[in-house]
Design an enzyme around this catalytic site. Structure first.
Site, PDB file in Angstrom:
ATOM      1  N   ASP A  62      -6.390  -6.512  65.423  1.00 38.70           N
ATOM      2  CA  ASP A  62      -7.418  -7.632  65.845  1.00 38.70           C
ATOM      3  C   ASP A  62      -8.962  -6.331  66.555  1.00 38.70           C
ATOM      4  OD1 ASP A  62      -8.464  -9.727  64.457  1.00 38.70           O
ATOM      5  OD2 ASP A  62      -9.245 -10.252  66.311  1.00 38.70           O
ATOM      6  N   ARG A 114      -4.882 -11.999  53.989  1.00 37.40           N
ATOM      7  CA  ARG A 114      -3.827 -13.673  53.096  1.00 37.40           C
ATOM      8  C   ARG A 114      -4.416 -13.020  51.778  1.00 37.40           C
ATOM      9  NH1 ARG A 114      -7.263 -17.197  56.859  1.00 37.40           N
ATOM     10  NH2 ARG A 114      -8.631 -15.392  57.104  1.00 37.40           N
ATOM     11  N   ARG A 129     -10.422  -5.361  55.501  1.00 35.28           N
ATOM     12  CA  ARG A 129      -9.428  -6.406  55.209  1.00 35.28           C
ATOM     13  C   ARG A 129      -9.352  -6.230  54.039  1.00 35.28           C
ATOM     14  NH1 ARG A 129     -10.983 -11.508  58.529  1.00 35.28           N
ATOM     15  NH2 ARG A 129     -10.881 -10.572  60.304  1.00 35.28           N
ATOM     16  N   ARG A 162       3.825 -12.722  57.815  1.00 34.35           N
ATOM     17  CA  ARG A 162       3.168 -12.886  58.415  1.00 34.35           C
ATOM     18  C   ARG A 162       4.102 -14.014  58.976  1.00 34.35           C
ATOM     19  NH1 ARG A 162      -1.078 -17.636  58.577  1.00 34.35           N
ATOM     20  NH2 ARG A 162      -1.952 -17.602  60.414  1.00 34.35           N
ATOM     21  N   TYR A 168     -16.996 -13.442  71.216  1.00 31.37           N
ATOM     22  CA  TYR A 168     -16.011 -14.734  71.435  1.00 31.37           C
ATOM     23  C   TYR A 168     -15.784 -14.650  73.290  1.00 31.37           C
ATOM     24  CZ  TYR A 168     -15.915 -13.783  66.020  1.00 31.37           C
ATOM     25  OH  TYR A 168     -16.041 -13.356  65.576  1.00 31.37           O
TER      26      TYR A 168
HETATM   27  O1  CP3 Z   1      -8.769  -4.253  58.014  1.00 31.56           O
HETATM   28  C1  CP3 Z   1      -7.853  -4.505  58.101  1.00 31.56           C
HETATM   29  O2  CP3 Z   1      -6.545  -4.552  57.780  1.00 31.56           O
HETATM   30  C2  CP3 Z   1      -7.671  -4.084  59.576  1.00 31.56           C
HETATM   31  C3  CP3 Z   1      -7.291  -5.376  60.148  1.00 31.56           C
HETATM   32  C4  CP3 Z   1      -8.590  -5.806  60.416  1.00 31.56           C
HETATM   33  C5  CP3 Z   1      -8.129  -7.352  61.183  1.00 31.56           C
HETATM   34  N1  CP3 Z   1      -8.959  -7.695  62.080  1.00 31.56           N
HETATM   35  C6  CP3 Z   1      -6.795  -8.376  61.179  1.00 31.56           C
HETATM   36  C7  CP3 Z   1      -6.922  -9.913  60.766  1.00 31.56           C
HETATM   37  C8  CP3 Z   1      -9.481  -6.095  61.333  1.00 31.56           C
HETATM   38  C9  CP3 Z   1     -10.428  -4.719  61.457  1.00 31.56           C
HETATM   39  C10 CP3 Z   1      -9.814  -7.077  61.430  1.00 31.56           C
HETATM   40  C11 CP3 Z   1     -11.685  -6.649  62.750  1.00 31.56           C
HETATM   41  C12 CP3 Z   1     -11.740  -8.415  63.641  1.00 31.56           C
HETATM   42  N2  CP3 Z   1     -11.472  -9.130  63.649  1.00 31.56           N
HETATM   43  C13 CP3 Z   1     -13.215  -8.382  63.419  1.00 31.56           C
HETATM   44  C14 CP3 Z   1     -14.369  -7.792  62.811  1.00 31.56           C
HETATM   45  C15 CP3 Z   1     -14.745  -7.415  61.147  1.00 31.56           C
HETATM   46  C16 CP3 Z   1     -14.864  -8.582  60.789  1.00 31.56           C
HETATM   47  O3  CP3 Z   1     -14.388  -9.148  59.672  1.00 31.56           O
HETATM   48  O4  CP3 Z   1     -16.203  -9.429  60.699  1.00 31.56           O
HETATM   49  C17 CP3 Z   1     -13.592  -9.343  64.061  1.00 31.56           C
HETATM   50  C18 CP3 Z   1     -15.178 -10.204  63.724  1.00 31.56           C
HETATM   51  C19 CP3 Z   1     -12.460 -10.624  63.943  1.00 31.56           C
HETATM   52  C20 CP3 Z   1     -11.873 -11.472  64.540  1.00 31.56           C
HETATM   53  C21 CP3 Z   1     -10.956 -12.178  63.767  1.00 31.56           C
HETATM   54  N3  CP3 Z   1      -9.610 -12.426  63.650  1.00 31.56           N
HETATM   55  C22 CP3 Z   1     -11.915 -13.388  63.237  1.00 31.56           C
HETATM   56  C23 CP3 Z   1     -13.177 -13.937  63.084  1.00 31.56           C
HETATM   57  C24 CP3 Z   1     -10.418 -13.900  62.580  1.00 31.56           C
HETATM   58  C25 CP3 Z   1      -9.950 -14.717  61.737  1.00 31.56           C
HETATM   59  C26 CP3 Z   1     -11.283 -14.880  60.213  1.00 31.56           C
HETATM   60  C27 CP3 Z   1      -9.869 -14.946  59.076  1.00 31.56           C
HETATM   61  O5  CP3 Z   1     -10.265 -15.133  58.160  1.00 31.56           O
HETATM   62  O6  CP3 Z   1      -9.621 -16.276  60.046  1.00 31.56           O
HETATM   63  C28 CP3 Z   1      -9.314 -13.373  62.690  1.00 31.56           C
HETATM   64  C29 CP3 Z   1      -7.863 -13.372  62.798  1.00 31.56           C
HETATM   65  C30 CP3 Z   1      -7.602 -11.728  61.494  1.00 31.56           C
HETATM   66  N4  CP3 Z   1      -7.768 -10.358  62.086  1.00 31.56           N
HETATM   67  C31 CP3 Z   1      -6.908 -12.009  59.804  1.00 31.56           C
HETATM   68  C32 CP3 Z   1      -6.592 -10.728  60.028  1.00 31.56           C
HETATM   69  C33 CP3 Z   1      -5.187 -10.161  58.221  1.00 31.56           C
HETATM   70  C34 CP3 Z   1      -6.157 -13.504  59.696  1.00 31.56           C
HETATM   71  C35 CP3 Z   1      -5.259 -13.448  59.556  1.00 31.56           C
HETATM   72  C36 CP3 Z   1      -4.567 -14.824  59.795  1.00 31.56           C
HETATM   73  O7  CP3 Z   1      -3.412 -14.083  59.292  1.00 31.56           O
HETATM   74  O8  CP3 Z   1      -4.246 -15.672  59.169  1.00 31.56           O
END
Ligand code: CP3
Length: 366
Positions: free
Chosen positions: A89, A43, A39, A52, A166
């Protein structure tokens, strides 16, 4: 001191200016320990929040190759990271299957049409990576062009079980009541979903590799919530299948694979046997202990507690040193957090971490 020629002899043929990540994943010599952060685009960066907002939503951002390229590069403009990770994602795959992904502010991802019965499962098929998921491979190509060989690009996907969590629950879950009921009461139905997911992820990752991803990572965020026996049968078996069907080489370069299961402590030996090149570790396991167990077979990635980034620069440096010392001398370590950066992290703390890894590890890793 090894001569420069020594680095050349074991060249991975990838024409990268900084190939420390690829070398470490393949347990080849490097001049220091490479670092990237799960990540790293997200954010905690004000510039991410601006992009965003302009895009209108996270999904609009992820589905635009131009904007996905912009945010992928944002952390690299600030910090001397040794790799870029595709901005996307894991849930793009079930979204492409037609389950209707959307995000609820503050509550995370949701699906409009979760998979709850055999009829719903019968309606889904692996998505064509060159069709509905074309925006992902387009983003990979565009990011590769923008990186211009500076650092490698990591592609990724979710593990079949983590995706199924999910898809079946319909969103995040505290106790996984619905998917675990399916696992124990209707295991054949869950196996059908996992088989579909494994085929989808294999095609999806191979498409990312063909578009330019130089390493790939499988995120198994929820595998650690399973019982010992269930993890082997419902998560690891499918990861194993994906790894054995991934392209190991593309365009003359080896494409290393990384498997990350959060909460994988008791499983690292089995994960190493999947044939992956590296195992990602969360912070609950001791890096040195893990190296003793599997370091002769795979590289290790991790594993600083992301909460450390809420501490002072001195504490961050000391904790970075602990992880580096725990791994010890030699090649095969990629520094990372044990899970993703949390949004409340100050960017200045990430700067301290990245610089500390490079300074404290600066010595030939043979
Ligand atoms: O690592 C990176 O910078 C690459 C981008 C990336 C995102 N999601 C962007 C994202 C990666 C590798 C992921 C993987 C991901 N997504 C996982 C596996 C890794 C982990 O963290 O366990 C999972 C379980 C998801 C599913 C997912 N997507 C969730 C649970 C959420 C909400 C999480 C939160 O923090 O609110 C997302 C959304 C998401 N994916 C965001 C980002 C930057 C936040 C979205 C936003 O801008 O509001």
């Amino acid at each position: 001191m090894p001569s420069r020629r020594r680095w050349k002899i074991t060249s991975t043929m990838n024409n990268l200016k900084n190939d420390t990540l690829i070398r470490s994943l393949l347990r080849q010599p490097t001049p220091y320990t490479p670092v990237w952060l799960m990540r790293q685009a997200g954010r905690y960066l004000p510039e991410y929040n601006r992009t965003r907002k302009e895009a209108g939503s996270f999904l609009a951002l992820a589905k635009s190759p131009a904007l996905a390229t912009e945010v992928t590069l944002q952390p690299l403009a600030r910090f001397k990271l040794d790799a870029a990770i595709l901005f996307s994602d894991i849930l793009t795959v079930p979204d492409a299957m037609g389950l209707g992904l959307y995000f609820v502010e503050g509550e995370g991802p949701r699906f409009e049409r979760p998979l709850r019965d055999a009829a719903a499962v019968a309606r889904i098929a692996p998505p064509d990576p060159s069709g509905v998921l074309r925006y992902v491979t387009d983003a990979v190509s565009e990011i590769r062009r923008a990186l211009a060989g500076s650092v490698p690009l990591i592609g990724f996907a979710g593990s079949p079980y983590t995706l199924a969590c999910y898809m079946v629950e319909g969103g995040a879950s505290a106790d996984f009541r619905i998917i675990k009921s399916m696992l124990y009461s209707e295991p054949a139905l869950l196996h059908r979903i996992l088989d579909l997911n494994a085929r989808s992820v294999t095609q999806y990752l191979n498409a990312q590799i063909e578009a330019g991803a130089q390493a790939v990572m499988i995120f198994d965020t929820w595998g650690g919530s399973l019982s010992h026996a269930a993890y082997a049968e419902f998560s690891l078996a499918y990861i194993h299948r994906i790894i054995s069907e991934l392209r190991r080489e593309y365009d003359g370069a080896r494409i290393p694979s990384i498997v990350f299961t959060k909460g994988c402590g008791t499983w690292i030996e089995a994960i190493a046997r999947t044939g992956c090149d590296a195992v990602g570790l969360d912070w609950t396991i001791d890096m040195g202990e893990a190296r003793k167990q599997i370091g002769d077979r795979v590289a290790l990635q991790g594993n600083l507690d992301p909460a450390v980034l809420h501490s002072s620069p001195n504490v961050i440096r000391a904790q970075v040193a602990n992880v580096l010392n725990s791994y010890g001398a030699g090649s095969g370590h990629v520094f990372n957090l044990g899970h993703g950066i949390v949004p409340t992290t100050r960017p200045e703390s990430v700067q301290v971490l990245v610089d500390a890894v490079h300074e404290l590890s600066a010595a030939p890793h043979l």
